[in-house]
Design an enzyme around this catalytic site. Structure first.
Site, short mmCIF file in Angstrom:
data_model
loop_
_atom_site.label_atom_id
_atom_site.label_comp_id
_atom_site.label_asym_id
_atom_site.label_seq_id
_atom_site.Cartn_x
_atom_site.Cartn_y
_atom_site.Cartn_z
N LYS A 1 41.96 1.51 -98.14
CA LYS A 1 41.66 0.08 -98.15
C LYS A 1 41.71 -0.49 -96.73
CE LYS A 1 43.03 -1.19 -102.87
NZ LYS A 1 43.17 0.15 -103.41
N GLU B 1 48.12 -8.84 -97.31
CA GLU B 1 47.10 -9.88 -97.34
C GLU B 1 47.74 -11.19 -97.77
OE1 GLU B 1 44.11 -8.74 -100.10
OE2 GLU B 1 43.06 -7.43 -98.69
N HIS C 1 48.29 -6.90 -112.10
CA HIS C 1 47.15 -6.68 -111.21
C HIS C 1 46.18 -5.64 -111.76
CE1 HIS C 1 49.40 -9.09 -108.38
NE2 HIS C 1 50.42 -8.25 -108.49
N ARG D 1 33.21 5.07 -107.53
CA ARG D 1 33.14 5.76 -108.83
C ARG D 1 32.60 4.78 -109.86
NH1 ARG D 1 37.28 3.08 -111.22
NH2 ARG D 1 39.09 2.58 -109.95
#
Length: 661
Positions: free
Chosen positions: A116, A200, A235, A291
């Protein structure tokens, strides 16, 4: 096109791939662990090969074993599904080295988006908007704390190599950073073998909107529009729909263009999903999943395309079936994920055998994707998803109505599930209005996660009707005199009306009920007064429950003294109490620390005789790759420690005893 493919996955995605392959005339090879030897995907495939013991690291994550299975079975290609090795560049390279086609993107593309942090740096250079954060390689505690202070709170920690909510934690203030980092890194290590994280700024009311992209080897790239995946717990997505409610054409075009640009930037091939977070009029890149996604059926519904077929054709070297200008949106689709978990216990995974399972068969506009059958077991080794239930309709209102009816007709007994939560989400006014964001479940927790309502009188009557029918079906005590009243199990009294007493436990409530038998049924003394009841068998195994002039279908499942009443779209758990049984000698003890879920003990942080304060971490458990810290409920002294690292424990097992608490 391929003649034989091996599917390096399990459960509903393996079954999903098999269905498309069978339609295209492609032979399929399944793989399985010892825990999945009798699984549905194994039964559906043309051939199946064993990989190893139940733990994924000893079976589904063994690259060499999968490659050998593909070679031995004559497979020409491997479909990785999602999860496990689907985004593993080393696996894609191992397939190529074995002269097997990997039905997925090139290894370089997987690597570019596999981290990420690296992906965000790439998007930043490409000018794609990002949420403010830290995506660097320096993972020292000092650097992470400094960067967290710079970004500000609330803060989101995410596993750099992760997905599916694993290794993701929200930190409200600086005081909680250290513990959240430890938990996030622990989950990331367990799930992905890499504990790097990124930080973040945490947006308070964002929407999670993703774009389905596809690219072929001839340089063609298209998007198949968006999905809204904002309804989440831990999440992880729970409800997904396409198109996104309230999406205007200009934003759709901008997000679709950005997603295709991201795919082109890394030389992408195959199916992928570019995920964005949107708040107000802005959107920002989050990550790219290299994917097929769990929620791909809603995209198939609105586009009329089979995305697995697209994957197979692209992997075989063919062009994309359609150009961008040939793709359009038709109607609306919504998907819910049925999980074996207990929402009332912070969504703790639930395990056990599926004792009863019925989906709405043949319902208009309803699709069921599952790898589970009645009698299968949900174990601690794999994801707890039981099925995906997808509804499509000409518009969102029609899709919602169909999905609500489908959920009302779904019956399941065994492990705890989130079925009541799914029904409650669909009924929530804000959801029906399309007012979605990632904090939806938490904000509406009072109504969505309310404890089960007490069993209504109809459920109690259904239970008594089933028990009376069961007793009536028992053979006579004296076969030579089957009509003797002395040998009957039914209510019978000399010189008086026959009646039978029952005691049912409903949560904390105890109901003592008396049934007075009649020729055409019985009168039942319920808590709110007497009711006239009858029951007539139905062809599907249910019975028509008649009560006070009303009739509704019911089903009662019995396992020992446990009764599950399936009535009017709800399940009610009751227990038959034997009034002659001796009272239990052991009640709940305040000094016993019990396992909140079935799982594996990772760490034990205390020893017998140790003084601990309230909130001190006693041990760390893991189930289905979710870690949980077990803490002391009060100050006290540790008595006995009844578990060790590596132990597999059942739900409710005693882990630690406390003295003086």
């Amino acid at each position: 096109m391929f003649g034989t493919i091996l599917i390096a996955n399990r459960g509903e995605i393996a079954c999903r791939v098999i269905r498309t392959a069978r339609r295209l005339g492609i032979r399929t090879v399944a793989v399985y662990s010892d825990a999945d030897a009798g699984a549905l995907h194994v039964a559906m495939a043309d051939e199946a090969r064993r990989l190893g013991p139940a733990p994924a690291r000893e079976s589904y994550l063994r690259i060499e074993a999968i490659i050998e299975a593909a070679r031995a079975s004559g497979a020409e290609a491997i479909h990785p599904g999602y999860g496990f090795l689907s985004e593993n560049a080393e696996f894609a390279e191992a397939c190529a080295a074995a002269d097997l086609t990997f039905i997925g993107p090139p290894p370089a593309a997987i690597r570019a988006m596999g981290s990420k942090s690296a992906a965000k740096a790439l998007m930043e250079r490409a000018g794609v908007p990002l949420v403010p954060g830290y995506h660097g390689q320096d993972q020292s505690a000092a650097t992470l704390r400094r960067e967290a202070d710079r970004i500000g709170y609330p803060l989101l920690i995410k596993a750099s190599a992760g997905g599916g909510g694993k290794g993701m934690k929200v930190v409200e203030n600086a005081a909680g950073l250290e513990e959240a980092l430890a938990l996030a890194k622990g989950e990331a290590r367990s799930a992905f073998g890499d504990d790097d994280v990124l930080l973040e700024r945490y947006l308070t009311r964002p929407r999670h909107i993703e774009i389905q992209v596809f690219a072929d080897t001839q340089g063609n790239t298209v998007h198949l529009f968006e999905r809204d995946c904002s309804i989440q717990r831990r999440h992880q997505k729970v409800v997904e729909e396409a198109p996104a409610p309230g999406m205007d054409p200009a934003r759709r075009e901008a997000m679709g263009r950005a997603a295709c640009d991201a795919a082109r930037a890394i030389g992408y091939v195959g199916a992928g999903t570019v995920e964005f977070i949107a708040e107000g009029d802005s959107f920002a890149f989050m990550e790219m999943n290299t994917r097929l996604q769990v929620e791909h059926p809603v995209t198939e519904a609105i586009t009329g395309q089979d995305l697995v077929e697209w994957q197979l054709r692209v992997a075989a070297g063919q062009k994309l079936p359609l150009r961008q200008d040939q793709l359009g949106i038709g109607g609306h689709a919504i998907e819910v994920r049925l999980y074996a978990e207990d929402p009332s216990r912070d969504f703790a995974p639930s395990t056990g055998r599926i004792e009863h399972l019925r989906f709405p068969a043949g319902a208009d506009g309803i699709r069921i994707d599952t790898g589970i059958r009645e009698g299968d077991a949900v174990t601690i080794h794999y994801d707890p998803m039981i099925a995906k239930i997808i509804a499509e309709g000409p518009d969102r209102g029609a899709a919602l109505a169909r999905l609500a009816r489908a959920l009302a007709a779904t019956e399941i007994a065994g492990p705890a599930t989130n079925l009541p939560l799914l029904r409650a989400i669909l009924a929530q006014p804000d959801f029906r209005a399309g007012a979605l964001d990632t904090g939806f479940i938490g904000r509406h927790a009072e109504s969505l996660l309310a404890p089960p309502a007490p069993a209504p009188g109809e459920a109690l009557a259904a239970a008594i009707a089933a028990l009376l029918a069961e007793e009536a079906a028992r053979p006579a005590a004296d076969p030579s005199d089957p009509h003797s009243p002395w040998g009957t199990a039914l209510a019978w009294r000399l010189n008086g009306g026959g009646y039978q007493d029952f005691t049912l436990q409903d949560g904390e409530a105890t109901h003592r009920l008396r049934a007075h038998l009649r020729p055409d049924g019985f009168r039942l003394d319920l808590p709110n007064g007497p009711s006239e009841v009858f029951a007539l068998p139905l062809p599907d195994g249910r019975f028509a429950l008649g009560i006070d002039g009303r009739s509704l279908p019911a089903r009662v499942l019995r396992r020992d003294d446990r009764l599950t009443v399936l009535l009017d779209g709800a399940a009610h758990a009751l227990r038959l109490v034997d009034p002659l049984a001796p009272a239990g000698t052991e009640g709940p003890a305040s000094g016993r620390i019990l396992a909140p879920m079935p799982g594996k003990v990772l760490e034990v942080l205390v020893a017998s005789g140790q003084l601990v304060t309230r909130g001190a971490v006693l041990l760390v458990m893991e189930a289905m790759k979710v870690q949980m810290r077990i803490t002391a409920p009060a100050e006290g002294v540790v008595g006995a420690v009844r578990c060790s690292p590596g132990d597999l424990v059942e739900d409710g097992a005693e882990l630690v005893s406390m003295e003086g608490s």
